[in-house]
Design an enzyme around this catalytic site. Sequence first.
Site, short mmCIF file in Angstrom:
data_model
loop_
_atom_site.label_atom_id
_atom_site.label_comp_id
_atom_site.label_asym_id
_atom_site.label_seq_id
_atom_site.Cartn_x
_atom_site.Cartn_y
_atom_site.Cartn_z
N GLY A 334 36.09 33.25 42.90
CA GLY A 334 36.33 32.40 41.74
C GLY A 334 37.70 32.68 41.16
CB ALA A 335 39.41 34.22 39.05
CG MET A 336 41.99 39.29 42.91
SD MET A 336 40.55 40.39 42.92
CE MET A 336 41.33 41.95 42.54
CD GLU A 337 39.64 42.21 39.35
OE1 GLU A 337 39.06 43.24 39.74
OE2 GLU A 337 39.23 41.06 39.63
CG ASN A 338 45.60 39.66 42.05
OD1 ASN A 338 45.04 40.38 42.85
ND2 ASN A 338 45.50 38.33 42.09
CG HIS A 370 35.02 38.23 35.02
ND1 HIS A 370 33.70 38.57 35.17
CD2 HIS A 370 35.69 38.88 36.00
CE1 HIS A 370 33.59 39.41 36.20
NE2 HIS A 370 34.79 39.59 36.72
CD GLU A 371 38.94 37.30 37.17
OE1 GLU A 371 39.37 38.41 37.53
OE2 GLU A 371 37.85 36.84 37.56
CG HIS A 374 38.46 42.84 35.88
ND1 HIS A 374 37.68 43.95 36.09
CD2 HIS A 374 37.80 41.79 36.46
CE1 HIS A 374 36.59 43.59 36.76
NE2 HIS A 374 36.64 42.30 36.99
CD GLU A 393 34.36 42.55 39.74
OE1 GLU A 393 34.24 41.74 38.80
OE2 GLU A 393 35.42 42.69 40.37
#
Length: 950
Positions: A334-338, A370-371, A374, A393
């Site tokens: 869905g997404a990535m917290e880079n 959410h991201e 993080h 998570e």
Amino acid sequence: MGKGFFISKTLGIVGVIVGTGVVATIIALSVVYSQEKAKINEAVNPPTTPSTPWEHYRLPDSLSPVSYNITLWPRLVVNTSTGLFIFTGQSAVVFQCKKDTDLILIHANKLNLTLLSLISRDGATAPTIKKSWLEVPTQFLVIQLNSNLMAGSQYELYTEFIGELADDLGGFYRSEYTEGTSPPVRKVVATTQMQPVDARKAFPCFDEPAMKAVFHMTLLHAHGTVALANGMNLASVNVTVNGQDVTRTSFQPTPLMSTYLLAFVVSEFGFIHSTEGEKVLIRIWARKQAIAEGQGDYALEKTGPILEFFENYYSSSYPLTKSDQIALPDFSAGAMENWGLITYRETALLYNPASSSNGDKEWIATVISHELAHMWFGNLVTMKWWNDLWLNEGFASYVSYLGANSAEPTWNVTDLIVLKEVHGAMSVDALASSHPLSAKEEDVMRPAQISELFDTITYSKGAAVLRMLSEFLTEPVFARGLSTYLNTFKYSNTVYQDLWKHLQMAADSTPGLDLPASVDDIMNRWILQMGFPVVTIDTATGSINQRHFLLDPDSVVDRPSPFKYEWIVPIKWMKNGKDQTPYWLQTKTATHLPMKTLGSDWMLANTKVSGFFRVNYDSSNWDRLLTQLSTDHEAIPVINRAQVVDDAFNLARARIVSTILALRTTLFLQREREYMPWQTADRNLGYFFLMFDRSDVYGPMQAYLNKQVTPLFNHFKTITADWTKIPEKHTDQYNQVNAISIACSTGVAGCEELTTGWFKDWMKTPENNTIHPNLRQTVYCSAIAAGGVEEWDFAWRMYREASIASEADKLMYSLACTRVPWLLNRYLNYCLDPEKIRKQDATFTIVYIAGNVVGQSLAWDFVRTNWNHLFNDYGGGSLSFARLIDGITRRFSSEFELKQLQLFIDENAEQGFGSATLAVDQALERTKANMKWVAENKADIYKWFTDNSA
């Protein structure tokens, strides 16, 4: 810039990495990939007793990275002689030697290394390289030296390499889209997804979360494209490299961080920007058309306030100077917290009021939240190893609702966590094939084992138990403990016990907070053993007991960490609608006389569903609750009306209460207008439809639900002025969708005419879709189900032409609703063609088709026939792969289907199932439980629906 970082060397070797014989290297790449596929069995089933260090899947503790200096050049045009997209690169990693060793192990996967050298950073002569090779199963570059590296000394390993910029959605990969119409132009994006173990596909690295380092990034890219990375861009200059004019963009060095949080993108995207608190630059990046249409405006509007919320919540400033968020056409998660460059699916970031629903908007707000959560919890402070992924998570999943609630306070999303996380987690955790939240390190080694952890237990159960912890500590105490935890461990790594310690410190410093045991003792019972309890309360005596809740009580729990210890259960409860003093159940059985109910008083435990457990009562209290629901259901809070339904149905599946009692909890729905009870009932009755939509139970069941939903359908028809407007309340908008969806699927008079009429109007004027975005998916599905080829082909054309991802998603789902078998077969075959169905969407589409009773057997046959292609080309490590197995087997409930499933497992046992291994076990268990349940309940259910549908 890191100490001892030699710019001159970096710039001097750019020409070398380009002029290394690209064609020959590409051929070599193909050979490497073929060898890797040939060894896939070894990768899935490694030697049980490794005899050499490179046969282990974990890095030894002899070396520790300090910094990386990386230059990458992605080619956004295909090589005409090979048909491949490639990238070239160089990396210089400085590392500290912790123990004398003559061996360097560093991760590298699917890279063709063209140059390798080692120098000392301390002025001494570095050992010479004896030999090196790529160890495919464990994904190591192995370098054996002629003498030892010395403890306490620093060295620099320099590599040059070529990799494929593939469309596999992992590592450094390519995404494609078209722009314009006359003719449409294909554009290529070079982008990344490193989590969990794919940074090693972009450059050689120490690819474990505890191996934090500082990263100095440089990207070479074509003129007219823009380059992004974790850090802010420092400079972009035009240079000529091997006769090619390119732009070289360098970036600020990152903070100390893990490899899985790296991100870099080269694209022709546009952006919009703002600042938060006059210090953090916020940019939303997407396709230029999407930006021009304002699809990034909502994300930009909400990112600043959510970022500010978390700064206050954590009592800690955002640690970077910018927050880029980019919407990618192809993205597996869905997404990535880079850190500093968060990547999203388009549907998780882009919003268009003209075609996006309120559900789309909520999803965007929640995912952004959410991201951003993080950025501190996960990025600033990181788990030491993947066995504690649940903490990362689960925590972000929980607080995402708090952040979204701060941005959209009228939505009441903090209650919706019960439907979206708690109930979903319970449905999986009630299986004997579930697993504890926290695993042992030694049980999570191989990449497939790591990918397997990205599941409902990790995200949703993690969120549920942390929410429970926050509830009994109180949110201010919980946040205070988080703040000291983050400040103590910033830029380092932790284990879950570190968080328990800081929460305990916060609890100890809070007057009047009386816990029955330490945070450690309470919470370890919830995270170190799988499952959760059912708490049974006898209101005649006040006695309470707990036991492990299993959907199939005959199943055997034989996995690691089975049920051993009684849970310490925080019970909030009410009597006749009034909250009572909370109670802690600490043993298997106890007596709490205040829970003894006299006369007509009803009692209800687990108010607000704050605890992760189910509740059963004596039959008298069940009758009192049902009487209350039938006379004045609003006396019971809405969230607990949903709970009563969900608990009763699941207790019935576990043979703890009768199925008839569960069905009786739906009788009040004729008078219910709120979303949460209806959504819960619909989901639980959905199980009945899965079990019986191919049997004679289906008719009476459909007639009963028709009777129950008709008043709801008419209610929304009235308050929307005959469907001409949309309700104001967020959850009413959701329930309007439920009203139409359930009404049309059960044959309520006027519903199908309504939806097919709207759809036909759209078919007449495709450029003018007047169906409200909230209603589109259910209207499309209903009309396509009622129609034929003409409706399907029109929807397919609209799907292909959709420029808004959320609209495409609605059509993608609805195309699976047709009742025409050959159309479903054609749609399944489209899933093998990325030009028609993107790889990121293929598993979803197959699952949607399997959810259609007409498509179930078609999807099952399709997956079995094409299993090798799906597994090898779409990835056994894909995070959505487990969803495929789960989705195509949910309806299985016969001996024949069980045998087919077992045969499928046996036929593919040698290859294995990658990240879907646990899902296969759960499918077997669920099928056996379904068979038993159908056999025991079918006759009674048929009679009840027949008696109550008149």
